[in-house]
Design a protein around this motif. Structure first.
Motif, PDB file in Angstrom:
ATOM      1  N   THR A 144       0.890  -1.230  -0.224  1.00  0.00           N
ATOM      2  CA  THR A 144      -0.032  -0.047   0.048  1.00  0.00           C
ATOM      3  C   THR A 144       0.706   1.357  -0.233  1.00  0.00           C
ATOM      4  O   THR A 144       1.718   1.361   0.841  1.00  0.00           O
ATOM      5  CB  THR A 144      -0.822  -0.115   1.168  1.00  0.00           C
ATOM      6  N   GLY A 145       0.706   2.156  -0.927  1.00  0.00           N
ATOM      7  CA  GLY A 145       1.326   3.377  -1.132  1.00  0.00           C
ATOM      8  C   GLY A 145       2.671   3.290  -1.515  1.00  0.00           C
ATOM      9  O   GLY A 145       3.621   4.437  -1.572  1.00  0.00           O
ATOM     10  N   GLN A 146       3.260   2.048  -2.060  1.00  0.00           N
ATOM     11  CA  GLN A 146       4.801   1.892  -2.203  1.00  0.00           C
ATOM     12  C   GLN A 146       4.547   2.215  -4.155  1.00  0.00           C
ATOM     13  O   GLN A 146       3.575   2.289  -4.746  1.00  0.00           O
ATOM     14  CB  GLN A 146       5.271   0.678  -2.257  1.00  0.00           C
ATOM     15  N   ALA A 147       5.902   2.441  -4.333  1.00  0.00           N
ATOM     16  CA  ALA A 147       6.467   2.395  -5.729  1.00  0.00           C
ATOM     17  C   ALA A 147       6.312   0.999  -6.407  1.00  0.00           C
ATOM     18  O   ALA A 147       7.154   0.097  -5.842  1.00  0.00           O
ATOM     19  CB  ALA A 147       7.634   3.151  -6.152  1.00  0.00           C
ATOM     20  N   ILE A 148       5.508   0.752  -7.452  1.00  0.00           N
ATOM     21  CA  ILE A 148       5.098  -0.643  -7.955  1.00  0.00           C
ATOM     22  C   ILE A 148       5.501  -0.588  -9.042  1.00  0.00           C
ATOM     23  O   ILE A 148       4.824   0.050 -10.016  1.00  0.00           O
ATOM     24  CB  ILE A 148       3.797  -1.379  -7.539  1.00  0.00           C
ATOM     25  N   GLY A 149       6.346  -1.573  -9.891  1.00  0.00           N
ATOM     26  CA  GLY A 149       6.449  -1.917 -11.013  1.00  0.00           C
ATOM     27  C   GLY A 149       5.908  -3.288 -11.351  1.00  0.00           C
ATOM     28  O   GLY A 149       5.984  -4.205 -10.762  1.00  0.00           O
ATOM     29  N   VAL A 150       5.337  -3.358 -12.428  1.00  0.00           N
ATOM     30  CA  VAL A 150       4.542  -4.446 -13.127  1.00  0.00           C
ATOM     31  C   VAL A 150       5.294  -4.667 -14.401  1.00  0.00           C
ATOM     32  O   VAL A 150       5.165  -4.025 -15.418  1.00  0.00           O
ATOM     33  CB  VAL A 150       2.947  -4.241 -13.269  1.00  0.00           C
ATOM     34  N   ILE A 151       5.994  -6.214 -14.625  1.00  0.00           N
ATOM     35  CA  ILE A 151       6.298  -6.477 -15.947  1.00  0.00           C
ATOM     36  C   ILE A 151       5.212  -7.377 -16.457  1.00  0.00           C
ATOM     37  O   ILE A 151       4.689  -8.500 -16.083  1.00  0.00           O
ATOM     38  CB  ILE A 151       7.568  -7.473 -15.580  1.00  0.00           C
ATOM     39  N   GLY A 152       5.339  -6.800 -17.731  1.00  0.00           N
ATOM     40  CA  GLY A 152       4.293  -7.520 -18.825  1.00  0.00           C
ATOM     41  C   GLY A 152       3.357  -6.447 -19.384  1.00  0.00           C
ATOM     42  O   GLY A 152       2.233  -6.587 -18.915  1.00  0.00           O
ATOM     43  N   ALA A 153       3.685  -5.836 -20.569  1.00  0.00           N
ATOM     44  CA  ALA A 153       2.932  -5.090 -21.108  1.00  0.00           C
ATOM     45  C   ALA A 153       2.077  -5.837 -22.262  1.00  0.00           C
ATOM     46  O   ALA A 153       1.983  -5.363 -23.600  1.00  0.00           O
ATOM     47  CB  ALA A 153       3.853  -3.862 -22.020  1.00  0.00           C
ATOM     48  N   ASP A 154       1.210  -6.596 -21.860  1.00  0.00           N
ATOM     49  CA  ASP A 154       0.134  -7.251 -22.587  1.00  0.00           C
ATOM     50  C   ASP A 154      -1.384  -7.294 -21.557  1.00  0.00           C
ATOM     51  O   ASP A 154      -1.355  -6.393 -20.548  1.00  0.00           O
ATOM     52  CB  ASP A 154       0.429  -8.686 -22.733  1.00  0.00           C
ATOM     53  N   ARG A 165      -3.518  -0.598  -8.737  1.00  0.00           N
ATOM     54  CA  ARG A 165      -3.720   0.787  -8.454  1.00  0.00           C
ATOM     55  C   ARG A 165      -4.730   1.104  -7.390  1.00  0.00           C
ATOM     56  O   ARG A 165      -4.596   2.191  -6.879  1.00  0.00           O
ATOM     57  CB  ARG A 165      -4.575   1.347  -9.843  1.00  0.00           C
ATOM     58  N   THR A 166      -5.476  -0.014  -6.990  1.00  0.00           N
ATOM     59  CA  THR A 166      -6.076   0.196  -5.772  1.00  0.00           C
ATOM     60  C   THR A 166      -5.348   0.299  -4.490  1.00  0.00           C
ATOM     61  O   THR A 166      -5.970   0.715  -3.696  1.00  0.00           O
ATOM     62  CB  THR A 166      -7.391  -0.858  -5.728  1.00  0.00           C
ATOM     63  N   PHE A 167      -4.094  -0.195  -4.475  1.00  0.00           N
ATOM     64  CA  PHE A 167      -3.458  -0.095  -3.355  1.00  0.00           C
ATOM     65  C   PHE A 167      -2.302   1.046  -3.334  1.00  0.00           C
ATOM     66  O   PHE A 167      -1.906   1.504  -2.286  1.00  0.00           O
ATOM     67  CB  PHE A 167      -2.569  -1.451  -3.269  1.00  0.00           C
ATOM     68  N   ARG A 221      13.437   2.936 -10.207  1.00  0.00           N
ATOM     69  CA  ARG A 221      13.765   2.258  -8.719  1.00  0.00           C
ATOM     70  C   ARG A 221      12.291   2.151  -8.423  1.00  0.00           C
ATOM     71  O   ARG A 221      11.482   3.051  -8.208  1.00  0.00           O
ATOM     72  CB  ARG A 221      14.488   3.196  -7.776  1.00  0.00           C
ATOM     73  N   PHE A 222      11.946   0.905  -7.829  1.00  0.00           N
ATOM     74  CA  PHE A 222      10.663   0.565  -7.013  1.00  0.00           C
ATOM     75  C   PHE A 222      10.911  -0.021  -5.859  1.00  0.00           C
ATOM     76  O   PHE A 222      12.008  -0.847  -5.432  1.00  0.00           O
ATOM     77  CB  PHE A 222      10.127  -0.605  -8.249  1.00  0.00           C
ATOM     78  N   ASP A 223       9.682   0.008  -4.851  1.00  0.00           N
ATOM     79  CA  ASP A 223       9.723  -0.567  -3.669  1.00  0.00           C
ATOM     80  C   ASP A 223       9.717  -2.227  -3.793  1.00  0.00           C
ATOM     81  O   ASP A 223       9.999  -2.997  -3.109  1.00  0.00           O
ATOM     82  CB  ASP A 223       8.552  -0.045  -2.758  1.00  0.00           C
ATOM     83  N   THR A 224       8.929  -2.480  -4.978  1.00  0.00           N
ATOM     84  CA  THR A 224       8.504  -3.904  -5.215  1.00  0.00           C
ATOM     85  C   THR A 224       8.055  -4.214  -6.683  1.00  0.00           C
ATOM     86  O   THR A 224       7.782  -2.841  -7.560  1.00  0.00           O
ATOM     87  CB  THR A 224       7.442  -4.475  -4.290  1.00  0.00           C
ATOM     88  N   ILE A 225       8.463  -5.195  -7.257  1.00  0.00           N
ATOM     89  CA  ILE A 225       8.104  -5.674  -8.759  1.00  0.00           C
ATOM     90  C   ILE A 225       7.196  -6.632  -8.604  1.00  0.00           C
ATOM     91  O   ILE A 225       7.451  -7.866  -8.014  1.00  0.00           O
ATOM     92  CB  ILE A 225       9.277  -5.705  -9.413  1.00  0.00           C
TER      93      ILE A 225
END
Length: 304
Positions: A144-154, A165-167, A221-225
């Protein structure tokens, strides 16, 4: 010489072990064959598994479940079933140095997440430190509120990014190999305030943060991926038996967890459903009870 049992369970994750506990308590002779690849082993600490308000490590949970199953008489064998054939009351299963005959079979073989390229030690360390995560349903609360990276542009990546995005209002969709976004995807991502980086990932680094280097020179840089690269079903045995599969992936079952082949049942992530421990355990309870009653009926016992 094949060892005989009432039920052979293939897979020792939450589904397989829950079914073993139930069936052993129904006084069935149960053998679990486990290759040791349950995704639950990846969980550093689950906080949404009911009954563990402080969370529980995945391997600890599996250890407790194995101990419970064995306490009621389940035999657990480390190995891989490579061949499964036969029919109701006479299934033959074989693997390296193991052979079993069973009246019924429960497949709880699960699925495997597709991983970004990295060595096993780096992958395990990133998971343990929460820099790499695979299940936003399980642990979206923790980011919640962290910088999040999501791998997979499909489409799969888009859906995961929108869910996360809800988190957090700081979500970036990263390209794995190619961009496969429709205009609708782009509109939805823009409306949600999700950043899209279309240059493919060149390297992932996990030090004090998750660092992503792009081929165009960009660095983030992300807090989590979260890798949203899909998964592969462990359905080789199901295919060899001719079981009906959904989209050639997961085993199709009826409401009682029976497959399309008599005497074969399925539970857990190998069945199309929400991939959650609680769901797998629910499948297993239904499958085990159905299987037990089916055996009773074949033995001429009244079910009323």
């Amino acid at each position: 010489m094949s060892e005989q049992c009432d039920v052979l369970i293939v897979g020792g994750g939450p589904a397989g072990l829950t079914a073993a506990i139930y069936l052993s308590r129904y006084h069935r002779r149960v053998i679990v064959v486990d290759a040791g690849h349950s995704r639950a082993k990846w969980i550093p600490r689950s906080h949404n598994h009911a009954g563990f308000p402080d969370g529980i490590n995945g391997e600890d949970l599996l250890g407790r479940m194995r101990e419970q199953a064995e306490r009621f008489g389940t035999t657990i064998v480390t190995g891989l079933i490579e061949e499964l054939e036969g029919g109701i009351d006479a299934f033959e299963a074989r693997g390296a140095g193991i052979a079993f005959t069973a009246r019924a079979v429960l497949l709880a073989t699960g699925v495997e997440n597709r991983r970004p390229a990295m060595d096993a030690a780096t992958h395990r360390d990133a998971l343990d430190r929460g820099l790499l995560r695979y299940c936003p349903v399980c642990d979206g609360y923790e980011v919640t509120g962290q910088a999040i990276g999501v791998i997979g542009a499909d489409r799969h990546g888009v859906e995961e990014a929108l869910f996360l995005r809800t988190f957090s209002d700081n979500v970036t969709l990263l390209t794995h190999e190619s961009v496969e976004l429709s205009e609708t995807d782009r509109t939805n991502l823009l409306s949600a305030g999700i950043n899209v980086q279309e240059s493919p990932i060149d390297a992932l680094e996990f030090a004090d943060a998750a660092v992503v280097r792009l081929r165009d020179g960009g660095l983030y840089r992300f807090d989590t991926i979260y890798p949203a690269l899909g998964s592969d079903s462990n359905n080789a045995l199901a295919k060899s038996l001719g079981l009906t599969l959904s989209d050639d992936r997961c085993i199709v079952v009826d409401p009682k967890q029976r497959s399309s082949v008599a005497g074969i049942y399925a539970a857990g992530d190998i069945v199309m459903s929400l991939d959650q421990i609680s769901v797998a355990m629910g499948h297993a309870a239904i499958a085990a009870t159905t299987l037990h009653n089916d055996l009773r009926q074949r033995d001429g016992h009244s079910l009323v």
